[in-house]
Design a protein around this motif. Structure first.
Motif, PDB file in Angstrom:
ATOM      1  N   LYS A   1      10.156  -1.335  10.745  1.00 45.31           N
ATOM      2  CA  LYS A   1       9.673  -0.874   9.281  1.00 45.31           C
ATOM      3  C   LYS A   1       8.327  -1.444   9.190  1.00 45.31           C
ATOM      4  N   LEU A   2       7.547  -0.853   8.085  1.00 45.72           N
ATOM      5  CA  LEU A   2       6.141  -1.631   7.905  1.00 45.72           C
ATOM      6  C   LEU A   2       6.639  -2.488   6.874  1.00 45.72           C
ATOM      7  N   GLU A   3       6.010  -3.661   6.824  1.00 42.56           N
ATOM      8  CA  GLU A   3       6.103  -4.720   5.946  1.00 42.56           C
ATOM      9  C   GLU A   3       5.281  -4.693   4.619  1.00 42.56           C
ATOM     10  N   ASN A   4       4.072  -3.903   4.677  1.00 41.45           N
ATOM     11  CA  ASN A   4       3.207  -4.156   3.688  1.00 41.45           C
ATOM     12  C   ASN A   4       2.827  -2.572   3.241  1.00 41.45           C
ATOM     13  N   PHE A   5       3.585  -1.374   3.406  1.00 38.45           N
ATOM     14  CA  PHE A   5       3.625  -0.075   2.926  1.00 38.45           C
ATOM     15  C   PHE A   5       4.830   0.224   2.161  1.00 38.45           C
TER      16      PHE A   5
ATOM     17  N   ALA B   1       0.707  -1.210   0.086  1.00 42.72           N
ATOM     18  CA  ALA B   1       0.020  -0.015  -0.089  1.00 42.72           C
ATOM     19  C   ALA B   1       0.977   1.307   0.093  1.00 42.72           C
ATOM     20  N   SER B   2       0.503   2.206  -0.824  1.00 43.44           N
ATOM     21  CA  SER B   2       1.218   3.616  -0.787  1.00 43.44           C
ATOM     22  C   SER B   2       0.672   4.172   0.605  1.00 43.44           C
TER      23      SER B   2
ATOM     24  N   SER C   1       8.550   2.450   3.660  1.00 42.82           N
ATOM     25  CA  SER C   1       8.547   1.727   5.018  1.00 42.82           C
ATOM     26  C   SER C   1       9.139   1.511   6.163  1.00 42.82           C
ATOM     27  N   VAL C   2      10.526   2.156   5.925  1.00 42.18           N
ATOM     28  CA  VAL C   2      11.273   2.207   7.053  1.00 42.18           C
ATOM     29  C   VAL C   2      11.004   3.386   8.001  1.00 42.18           C
ATOM     30  N   TYR C   3      10.708   3.322   9.266  1.00 38.63           N
ATOM     31  CA  TYR C   3      10.527   4.280  10.331  1.00 38.63           C
ATOM     32  C   TYR C   3      11.370   5.306  10.092  1.00 38.63           C
ATOM     33  N   ASP C   4      12.577   4.951  10.542  1.00 38.25           N
ATOM     34  CA  ASP C   4      13.543   5.949  11.028  1.00 38.25           C
ATOM     35  C   ASP C   4      14.012   6.715   9.837  1.00 38.25           C
ATOM     36  N   SER C   5      14.137   5.979   8.458  1.00 38.76           N
ATOM     37  CA  SER C   5      14.738   6.961   7.509  1.00 38.76           C
ATOM     38  C   SER C   5      13.649   7.445   6.499  1.00 38.76           C
TER      39      SER C   5
END
Length: 208
Positions: free
Chosen positions: A78-82, A42-43, A85-89
């Motif tokens: 990180k989010l696996e399905n968006f 998902a975007s 995805s990587v929270y920090d970066s």
């Protein structure tokens, strides 16, 4: 997404992003079988825009962005399905602009310790935002399948501004309360590029 600072806004989105990610995974698996094609992640930007639209937004909120807080367990980086995805970066302290609804400013908050649980953090955040009359729209994506968490959120929403539009997103009907309810799956499906016409034999041009 560009770097930006978070400001208090008239529009506020609070999401248990671990829960949203889990629902997104289930939808991907189910629709890949149903439609016999690959379903992309998902975007994240489109999903947040869809959440805002379902929450009643139709135009930008003046000079302040729509504030988004994604709360996740510290074990999940990180989010696996968006995508992104990587929270920090890729996500935390970033912003993007939608042509219709204006700017969205996103914070990702990692929670998970013996001091405070993710569920408690989300409940306290809802309580804090609910106490600010300048917040006109509050959109919440909780883990409503957890009865204890949902009960705490119900209590946190008590006593808010009667003029505020509060919307909860869930996959199943919720007990009535001081909020509107929208189906979480519709916004996720749209953000994955799943069209209504695919589910109606190609006879409908309506999207979610």
């Amino acid at each position: 997404m560009n770097n930006d600072n978070i400001k208090l806004s008239t529009n506020f989105i609070i999401a248990d992003s671990d829960y949203a990610d889990r629902v997104a995974f289930d939808l991907i698996v189910n629709f890949e079988r149903m439609l016999n094609r690959r379903i992309p992640a998902a975007s994240l930007d489109q999903w947040l825009v869809d959440i805002a639209l379902d929450g009643g937004m139709r135009k930008p909120a003046g000079d302040t962005p729509t504030q988004v807080v994604l709360v996740h367990d510290t074990a999940h980086t990180k989010l696996e399905n968006f995508s992104p995805s990587v929270y920090d970066s890729d996500i935390n302290r970033k912003a993007f602009k939608d042509n219709t609804l204006g700017e969205f400013a996103v914070n990702a908050i990692a929670v998970g310790s013996d001091i405070v649980s993710k569920e408690t953090y989300i409940t306290e955040l809802i309580k804090t935002v609910n106490a600010h009359p300048e917040v006109e729209r509050l959109m919440i994506i909780p883990d409503s399948e957890d009865e204890e968490t949902f009960a705490a959120i119900r209590k946190a929403l008590d006593g808010g501004s009667p003029d505020r539009r509060t919307t909860l997103f869930a996959m199943q009907p919720l007990a009535p309360g001081q909020w509107r309810q929208e189906v979480l799956g519709y916004s996720l499906m749209n953000a994955m590029g799943i069209k209504g016409s695919e589910l109606h034999g190609g006879s409908s041009e309506n999207d979610f």
